[in-house]
Design a protein around this motif. Structure first.
Motif, PDB file in Angstrom:
ATOM      1  N   ARG A  12      -4.895  -0.034  -6.703  1.00 38.50           N
ATOM      2  CA  ARG A  12      -5.121  -1.522  -6.407  1.00 38.50           C
ATOM      3  C   ARG A  12      -4.145  -2.046  -5.942  1.00 38.50           C
ATOM      4  NH1 ARG A  12      -4.500  -6.054  -9.082  1.00 38.50           N
ATOM      5  NH2 ARG A  12      -4.351  -5.298 -11.147  1.00 38.50           N
ATOM      6  N   LEU A  13      -2.613  -1.985  -6.496  1.00 37.58           N
ATOM      7  CA  LEU A  13      -1.511  -2.454  -6.210  1.00 37.58           C
ATOM      8  C   LEU A  13      -1.084  -1.942  -4.608  1.00 37.58           C
ATOM      9  CD1 LEU A  13       0.359  -2.481  -9.566  1.00 37.58           C
ATOM     10  CD2 LEU A  13      -0.562  -4.291  -8.486  1.00 37.58           C
ATOM     11  N   GLU A  62      -2.884  -0.926  -2.308  1.00 34.69           N
ATOM     12  CA  GLU A  62      -3.647  -1.725  -1.349  1.00 34.69           C
ATOM     13  C   GLU A  62      -3.298  -3.092  -0.994  1.00 34.69           C
ATOM     14  OE1 GLU A  62      -8.387  -2.966  -0.537  1.00 34.69           O
ATOM     15  OE2 GLU A  62      -7.900  -2.030  -2.390  1.00 34.69           O
ATOM     16  N   ARG A  63      -2.829  -3.596  -2.015  1.00 37.21           N
ATOM     17  CA  ARG A  63      -2.321  -5.264  -1.797  1.00 37.21           C
ATOM     18  C   ARG A  63      -0.977  -4.948  -1.087  1.00 37.21           C
ATOM     19  NH1 ARG A  63      -1.505  -8.184  -7.177  1.00 37.21           N
ATOM     20  NH2 ARG A  63      -1.006  -9.771  -5.684  1.00 37.21           N
ATOM     21  N   LEU A  64      -0.186  -4.218  -1.552  1.00 40.53           N
ATOM     22  CA  LEU A  64       1.184  -3.820  -0.774  1.00 40.53           C
ATOM     23  C   LEU A  64       0.754  -3.382   0.849  1.00 40.53           C
ATOM     24  CD1 LEU A  64       3.146  -2.174  -3.556  1.00 40.53           C
ATOM     25  CD2 LEU A  64       3.406  -4.581  -2.653  1.00 40.53           C
ATOM     26  N   ASP A  65       0.024  -2.763   0.816  1.00 43.84           N
ATOM     27  CA  ASP A  65      -0.254  -2.279   2.376  1.00 43.84           C
ATOM     28  C   ASP A  65      -0.655  -3.351   3.087  1.00 43.84           C
ATOM     29  OD1 ASP A  65       0.170   0.394   1.592  1.00 43.84           O
ATOM     30  OD2 ASP A  65      -1.672   1.209   1.418  1.00 43.84           O
ATOM     31  N   LYS A  66      -1.551  -3.996   2.721  1.00 43.78           N
ATOM     32  CA  LYS A  66      -2.112  -5.633   3.231  1.00 43.78           C
ATOM     33  C   LYS A  66      -0.672  -6.575   3.679  1.00 43.78           C
ATOM     34  CE  LYS A  66      -6.798  -5.516   1.524  1.00 43.78           C
ATOM     35  NZ  LYS A  66      -7.851  -6.195   0.909  1.00 43.78           N
ATOM     36  N   ARG A  67       0.066  -6.351   2.791  1.00 43.62           N
ATOM     37  CA  ARG A  67       1.045  -7.372   3.044  1.00 43.62           C
ATOM     38  C   ARG A  67       1.988  -6.934   4.070  1.00 43.62           C
ATOM     39  NH1 ARG A  67       4.406 -10.776  -1.446  1.00 43.62           N
ATOM     40  NH2 ARG A  67       2.431 -11.911  -1.424  1.00 43.62           N
TER      41      ARG A  67
END
Length: 390
Positions: A7-8, A10-15
């Motif tokens: 999950r983390l 995925e969030r970092l990739d989006k940012r």
């Protein structure tokens, strides 16, 4: 643990895909007009060292002498055995300078804002915050047990409506004096008027005003000639114009004592190094005895605004050392930052989530360490980038 990691990631990739990743860059020199990053020396238009105090020889010497006297660490919390003579002298000094009852020293402004709201407000109360307040104010508002209400930026009509419609026992109104990303000043008289009309406690964060605003540089209190009745509580950050570290909460004695007793981020943390308090005290003396420093800073602000208007730069309205250049997109902000760095200038791009989507900017900050020649060079480089990218 694997699910959390995924999950983390995925969030970092989006940012990363949104060009919003923050990078920490190493500085290998004292803070000042020029700083060394890697193998380069860059003209620094990104620091909050507005008066050039961060490497001032007199402040350095006062800090060194205090280390010789008190050592380095605070050793314990203020309420155990960490409250030194240097801490006490600084608290008394600032309370006297600002004609306030009492003061309380914190290691950071973030800790100060957290302590103020969590110690003074209870479940039946409410805090009203400007939508563009600093993250430390926002997080303090979220951490306190009462209602958390945000009003439109500097919109006294919206604040009035929200004050009237919220059934709270006690109300606190909270705003930055100078907003950190836009550089504009809060509607001081409007806030005082609404606080009086609704029997609310007015609390201002003077992080970017203290050292800069006012006839004597003593911040929003000095700038607007505010009595303790006008402004019962204010936080002064010491790591910006004062060039040191920490924060002071200053105000009415009952409020300060309540924070001293109930503020968890004050009670349950080790006191800051006594030498820092000594450095701050020296910086306050310099502030009061060197008005030419602030006069020079103001001349740079005026020159930059005038020069930016002359070449039609999209400058946001600000009369403070914070001069944001609106570039809208991440691509444009990062491109302009990279271009300036090629020219030997550090001016950082500010992107979401620090600012709203679609309002990316360069946050240009002027300091008394700069010269008019530095400002002219910055304007020439900005003019060149805009000419090539319009």
């Amino acid at each position: 643990m694997k699910d959390l990691h995924a999950r983390l990631r995925e969030r970092l990739d989006k940012r990363h895909q949104a060009q919003q990743m923050r990078k920490v860059r190493k500085v290998a020199s004292p803070m000042g007009r020029k700083i060394h990053m890697g193998d380069r020396s860059l003209l620094n238009f990104s620091s909050n060292d507005y008066l050039g105090f961060a490497n001032h020889p007199e402040i350095r010497q006062a800090t060194i002498e205090a280390i010789e006297q008190y050592g380095v660490g605070g050793g314990a919390s203020h309420s155990i055995c960490g409250h030194s003579e240097a801490h006490d002298r600084l608290e008394q000094k600032i309370a006297t300078l600002l004609n306030r009852d009492d003061a309380l020293l914190f290691s950071t402004g973030f800790m100060a804002n957290l302590a103020v709201m969590t110690s003074l407000l209870e479940r039946k109360d409410a805090v009203f915050q400007d939508r563009w307040n600093h993250a430390s104010l926002i997080d303090g508002g979220l951490a306190q047990p009462g209602s958390f209400v945000r009003y439109k930026h500097n919109d006294m009509g919206d604040l009035k409506a929200k004050l009237e419609s919220t059934p709270a026992r006690h109300r606190m109104i909270c705003a930055d004096s100078v907003f950190s990303m836009d550089g504009d000043i809060c509607d001081i008289q409007g806030l005082i008027s609404l606080a009086n009309a609704h029997d609310a406690l007015l609390y201002l964060d003077d992080a970017h005003g203290f050292g800069v605003l006012g006839d004597n540089g003593l911040g929003v209190i000095d700038y607007a000639k505010l009595s303790q009745d006008d402004l019962p509580l204010v936080v002064l950050t010491l790591g910006k114009a004062i060039g040191c570290a920490g924060a002071l909460v200053v105000g009415e004695k009952t409020l300060i004592e309540a924070i001293r007793q109930y503020g968890r981020s004050y009670v349950y943390t080790t006191a800051s190094p006594p030498a820092i308090a000594a450095g701050v005290s020296c910086a306050l003396d310099l502030l009061l005895t060197s008005p030419h420093t602030r006069q020079h800073l103001q001349s740079l602000i005026d020159a930059f605004i005038s020069g930016a208007k002359a070449i039609d730069l999209p400058l946001m309205p600000s009369s403070t050392p914070i001069q944001p250049l609106m570039l809208m997109s991440e691509d444009a902000a990062l491109s302009c930052q990279a271009f300036l760095e090629q020219k030997g200038i550090l001016a950082m791009a500010i992107r979401p989530p620090t600012v709203p989507v679609g309002s990316c900017r360069l946050r240009i900050t002027l300091t008394a360490s700069h010269s008019l020649k530095d400002v002219d060079y910055l304007l020439a480089c900005l003019g060149q980038w805009f000419e090539e990218n319009r």
